[in-house]
Write an enzyme that holds these catalytic residues in place. Structure first.
Site, PDB file in Angstrom:
ATOM      1  N   TYR A 114       0.346 -37.615 -30.124  1.00  5.86           N
ATOM      2  CA  TYR A 114      -0.616 -38.004 -30.964  1.00  5.86           C
ATOM      3  C   TYR A 114      -0.587 -38.997 -31.780  1.00  5.86           C
ATOM      4  O   TYR A 114      -1.506 -39.685 -31.940  1.00  5.86           O
ATOM      5  CB  TYR A 114      -0.535 -36.691 -32.236  1.00  5.86           C
ATOM      6  CG  TYR A 114      -1.353 -36.530 -33.164  1.00  5.86           C
ATOM      7  CD1 TYR A 114      -2.901 -36.114 -33.059  1.00  5.86           C
ATOM      8  CD2 TYR A 114      -0.998 -36.898 -34.338  1.00  5.86           C
ATOM      9  CE1 TYR A 114      -3.862 -36.182 -34.186  1.00  5.86           C
ATOM     10  CE2 TYR A 114      -1.880 -36.840 -35.615  1.00  5.86           C
ATOM     11  CZ  TYR A 114      -3.103 -36.435 -35.409  1.00  5.86           C
ATOM     12  OH  TYR A 114      -3.886 -36.549 -36.372  1.00  5.86           O
ATOM     13  N   GLY A 140     -15.011 -34.143 -40.145  1.00  8.80           N
ATOM     14  CA  GLY A 140     -16.146 -34.551 -39.672  1.00  8.80           C
ATOM     15  C   GLY A 140     -17.473 -33.848 -40.451  1.00  8.80           C
ATOM     16  O   GLY A 140     -18.562 -34.445 -40.755  1.00  8.80           O
ATOM     17  N   SER A 185     -18.263 -30.667 -36.153  1.00  4.14           N
ATOM     18  CA  SER A 185     -18.079 -29.231 -36.361  1.00  4.14           C
ATOM     19  C   SER A 185     -16.814 -28.890 -37.056  1.00  4.14           C
ATOM     20  O   SER A 185     -16.313 -27.902 -37.344  1.00  4.14           O
ATOM     21  CB  SER A 185     -18.170 -28.307 -35.177  1.00  4.14           C
ATOM     22  OG  SER A 185     -17.024 -28.731 -34.145  1.00  4.14           O
ATOM     23  N   GLY A 186     -16.010 -29.822 -37.024  1.00  5.93           N
ATOM     24  CA  GLY A 186     -14.704 -29.804 -37.840  1.00  5.93           C
ATOM     25  C   GLY A 186     -14.595 -29.976 -39.373  1.00  5.93           C
ATOM     26  O   GLY A 186     -15.720 -30.494 -39.894  1.00  5.93           O
ATOM     27  N   THR A 240     -18.783 -37.800 -34.606  1.00  7.21           N
ATOM     28  CA  THR A 240     -18.013 -36.859 -33.723  1.00  7.21           C
ATOM     29  C   THR A 240     -17.129 -35.916 -34.570  1.00  7.21           C
ATOM     30  O   THR A 240     -16.958 -36.137 -35.601  1.00  7.21           O
ATOM     31  CB  THR A 240     -17.258 -37.906 -32.639  1.00  7.21           C
ATOM     32  OG1 THR A 240     -16.166 -38.375 -33.203  1.00  7.21           O
ATOM     33  CG2 THR A 240     -17.962 -38.808 -32.016  1.00  7.21           C
ATOM     34  N   SER A 290      -4.620 -41.375 -38.846  1.00  7.08           N
ATOM     35  CA  SER A 290      -3.477 -40.369 -39.440  1.00  7.08           C
ATOM     36  C   SER A 290      -2.324 -41.308 -40.071  1.00  7.08           C
ATOM     37  O   SER A 290      -2.089 -42.463 -39.402  1.00  7.08           O
ATOM     38  CB  SER A 290      -3.027 -39.456 -38.219  1.00  7.08           C
ATOM     39  OG  SER A 290      -1.767 -38.812 -38.762  1.00  7.08           O
TER      40      SER A 290
HETATM   41  N1  LIG Z   1      -6.583 -32.282 -41.176  1.00  9.64           N
HETATM   42  C1  LIG Z   1      -5.520 -33.173 -41.248  1.00  9.64           C
HETATM   43  O1  LIG Z   1      -4.519 -32.799 -42.055  1.00  9.64           O
HETATM   44  C2  LIG Z   1      -5.594 -34.550 -40.620  1.00  9.64           C
HETATM   45  C3  LIG Z   1      -4.649 -35.500 -40.965  1.00  9.64           C
HETATM   46  C4  LIG Z   1      -4.732 -36.604 -40.350  1.00  9.64           C
HETATM   47  C5  LIG Z   1      -5.644 -37.082 -39.366  1.00  9.64           C
HETATM   48  N2  LIG Z   1      -6.735 -36.067 -39.105  1.00  9.64           N
HETATM   49  C6  LIG Z   1      -7.622 -36.354 -38.313  1.00  9.64           C
HETATM   50  O2  LIG Z   1      -8.955 -36.186 -38.414  1.00  9.64           O
HETATM   51  C7  LIG Z   1      -9.657 -35.841 -37.376  1.00  9.64           C
HETATM   52  C8  LIG Z   1     -10.480 -34.472 -37.766  1.00  9.64           C
HETATM   53  O3  LIG Z   1      -9.791 -33.400 -38.010  1.00  9.64           O
HETATM   54  P1  LIG Z   1      -9.766 -32.124 -38.701  1.00  9.64           P
HETATM   55  O4  LIG Z   1      -9.022 -32.050 -39.640  1.00  9.64           O
HETATM   56  O5  LIG Z   1     -11.462 -32.137 -39.328  1.00  9.64           O
HETATM   57  O6  LIG Z   1      -9.700 -31.175 -37.672  1.00  9.64           O
HETATM   58  P2  LIG Z   1     -10.699 -30.009 -37.182  1.00  9.64           P
HETATM   59  O7  LIG Z   1     -11.342 -29.050 -38.165  1.00  9.64           O
HETATM   60  O8  LIG Z   1      -9.971 -29.072 -36.093  1.00  9.64           O
HETATM   61  O9  LIG Z   1     -11.795 -30.621 -36.320  1.00  9.64           O
HETATM   62  C9  LIG Z   1     -11.639 -31.178 -35.082  1.00  9.64           C
HETATM   63  C10 LIG Z   1     -12.884 -31.630 -34.584  1.00  9.64           C
HETATM   64  O10 LIG Z   1     -12.779 -32.157 -33.225  1.00  9.64           O
HETATM   65  C11 LIG Z   1     -13.751 -31.626 -32.400  1.00  9.64           C
HETATM   66  N3  LIG Z   1     -13.066 -31.755 -30.843  1.00  9.64           N
HETATM   67  C12 LIG Z   1     -12.176 -31.043 -30.489  1.00  9.64           C
HETATM   68  N4  LIG Z   1     -11.498 -30.912 -29.207  1.00  9.64           N
HETATM   69  C13 LIG Z   1     -12.788 -31.735 -28.585  1.00  9.64           C
HETATM   70  C14 LIG Z   1     -13.478 -32.065 -27.442  1.00  9.64           C
HETATM   71  N5  LIG Z   1     -12.783 -31.484 -26.329  1.00  9.64           N
HETATM   72  N6  LIG Z   1     -14.393 -32.557 -27.375  1.00  9.64           N
HETATM   73  C15 LIG Z   1     -15.211 -32.886 -28.129  1.00  9.64           C
HETATM   74  N7  LIG Z   1     -14.840 -32.781 -29.484  1.00  9.64           N
HETATM   75  C16 LIG Z   1     -13.683 -31.889 -29.701  1.00  9.64           C
HETATM   76  C17 LIG Z   1     -13.868 -30.330 -32.681  1.00  9.64           C
HETATM   77  O11 LIG Z   1     -15.032 -29.814 -32.106  1.00  9.64           O
HETATM   78  P3  LIG Z   1     -15.221 -28.399 -31.644  1.00  9.64           P
HETATM   79  O12 LIG Z   1     -14.340 -27.467 -32.419  1.00  9.64           O
HETATM   80  O13 LIG Z   1     -16.605 -28.366 -31.731  1.00  9.64           O
HETATM   81  O14 LIG Z   1     -14.535 -28.272 -30.445  1.00  9.64           O
HETATM   82  C18 LIG Z   1     -13.812 -30.496 -34.032  1.00  9.64           C
HETATM   83  O15 LIG Z   1     -15.294 -30.893 -34.540  1.00  9.64           O
HETATM   84  C19 LIG Z   1      -8.943 -35.734 -36.223  1.00  9.64           C
HETATM   85  O16 LIG Z   1      -8.964 -36.816 -35.498  1.00  9.64           O
HETATM   86  C20 LIG Z   1      -7.589 -35.408 -36.868  1.00  9.64           C
HETATM   87  O17 LIG Z   1      -6.577 -36.183 -35.939  1.00  9.64           O
HETATM   88  C21 LIG Z   1      -6.462 -34.640 -39.616  1.00  9.64           C
END
Ligand SMILES: NC(=O)c1ccc[n+]([C@@H]2O[C@H](COP(=O)([O-])OP(=O)(O)OC[C@H]3O[C@@H](n4cnc5c(N)ncnc54)[C@H](OP(=O)(O)O)[C@@H]3O)[C@@H](O)[C@H]2O)c1
Length: 242
Positions: A151, A15, A11-12, A8, A138
């Site tokens: 969050y 992931g 696209s991020g 899941t 996180s």
């Molecule tokens: N980056 C950081 O610093 C960090 C730190 C700690 C934890 N995390 C965790 O890591 C995970 C991935 O984050 P990331 O950094 O890769 O962020 P990201 O690039 O913003 O990716 C977020 C992903 O979640 C999906 N998503 C958002 N809203 C959604 C919805 N309504 N339905 C289905 N999918 C949805 C997005 O899909 P679409 O864009 O296609 O909607 C995208 O694939 C998250 O759980 C975040 O809390 C990140």
């Protein structure tokens, strides 16, 4: 039978990097995403052999959609060995100013989705006696997070899910772990202002953000080498929480 991984948030940033790595490791992929069609196309095109890759668009804010899509995936795919839950959203605001609909969205995308997807796929994992569920939590899942209280609540719930489900399923061959990143260079950090980002960076002993491929390294480790590990939440934060 080919082995399949469902990711899941594919696209991020995180992931996408994990999906890429799993593909290199030989997994067929089910890529779930919310709305970023362009991001998922770019990821699919970047893979060496995109033929065994299925993309599924599903808005996790809609529980009925999540439920029916999860059931359909379970009915159509009997060989899912790995679930990576990397979908997530964050919001920075005072807890008492958060609107109910924004709170609902956070809970749905970050946590309810994990319930619907895993409940549909666990029975096949248990029947085969093998499976890995890895969630992206996180550092705020176990620490005080001013301005990100809701969050952090979802990430804390994810970590309890990890420990509890690991205890429930370990004797059935299914392992459940989580990764708790600090700052990783992806789109989700765009909700920080430049000065907030600079302050965050100065507090990280490594003086840089982590990279999505460093999370993928840890996923690869868990799948290949961490066979005796379950119920763990592993921090990856460049020393931020030391
Ligand atoms: N980056 C950081 O610093 C960090 C730190 C700690 C934890 N995390 C965790 O890591 C995970 C991935 O984050 P990331 O950094 O890769 O962020 P990201 O690039 O913003 O990716 C977020 C992903 O979640 C999906 N998503 C958002 N809203 C959604 C919805 N309504 N339905 C289905 N999918 C949805 C997005 O899909 P679409 O864009 O296609 O909607 C995208 O694939 C998250 O759980 C975040 O809390 C990140």
């Amino acid at each position: 039978m080919e082995k399949t991984a469902l990711v899941t948030g594919a696209s991020g940033g995180i992931g996408g990097a994990i999906a890429k790595r799993l593909h290199e490791m030989g997994y067929d992929l089910i890529l779930m995403y919310g709305s970023n069609d362009a991001g998922i196309s770019a990821l699919t095109e970047s893979l060496n052999s995109p033929k065994n890759v299925e993309s599924i668009r599903c808005d996790f804010r809609d529980s009925r959609d999540m439920d029916s899509v999860s059931r359909r995936i379970a009915a159509n795919h009997k060989n899912i060995e790995v679930i990576i839950h990397a979908a997530g959203i964050s919001r920075r605001e005072l807890f008492h100013e958060m609107q109910p609909e924004d709170f609902e969205d956070l809970v749905s995308v970050n946590i309810k989705s994990l319930y619907y997807i895993t409940r549909s796929l666990i029975p096949d994992m248990v029947e085969k006696g093998t499976g890995d569920i890895i969630s992206i939590s996180s550092i705020w899942g176990s620490r005080a997070a001013s301005m990100e209280v809701a969050y952090a609540m979802t990430k804390g719930a994810m970590e309890q899910f990890t420990r509890g489900l690991a205890a429930e399923l370990s004797h059935m061959g299914v392992r459940v772990n989580a990764i708790a990143p600090g700052g990783i260079d992806t789109e989700i950090l765009s909700n920080l202002s430049i000065s907030e980002k600079d302050e965050f960076l100065s507090d990280i002993p490594f003086k840089r953000l982590g990279r999505p491929d460093e999370i993928a390294d840890l996923v690869e480790f868990l799948l290949k080498k961490g066979r005796y590990m379950t119920g763990q939440v592993i921090t990856l934060d460049g020393g931020y929480t030391l």
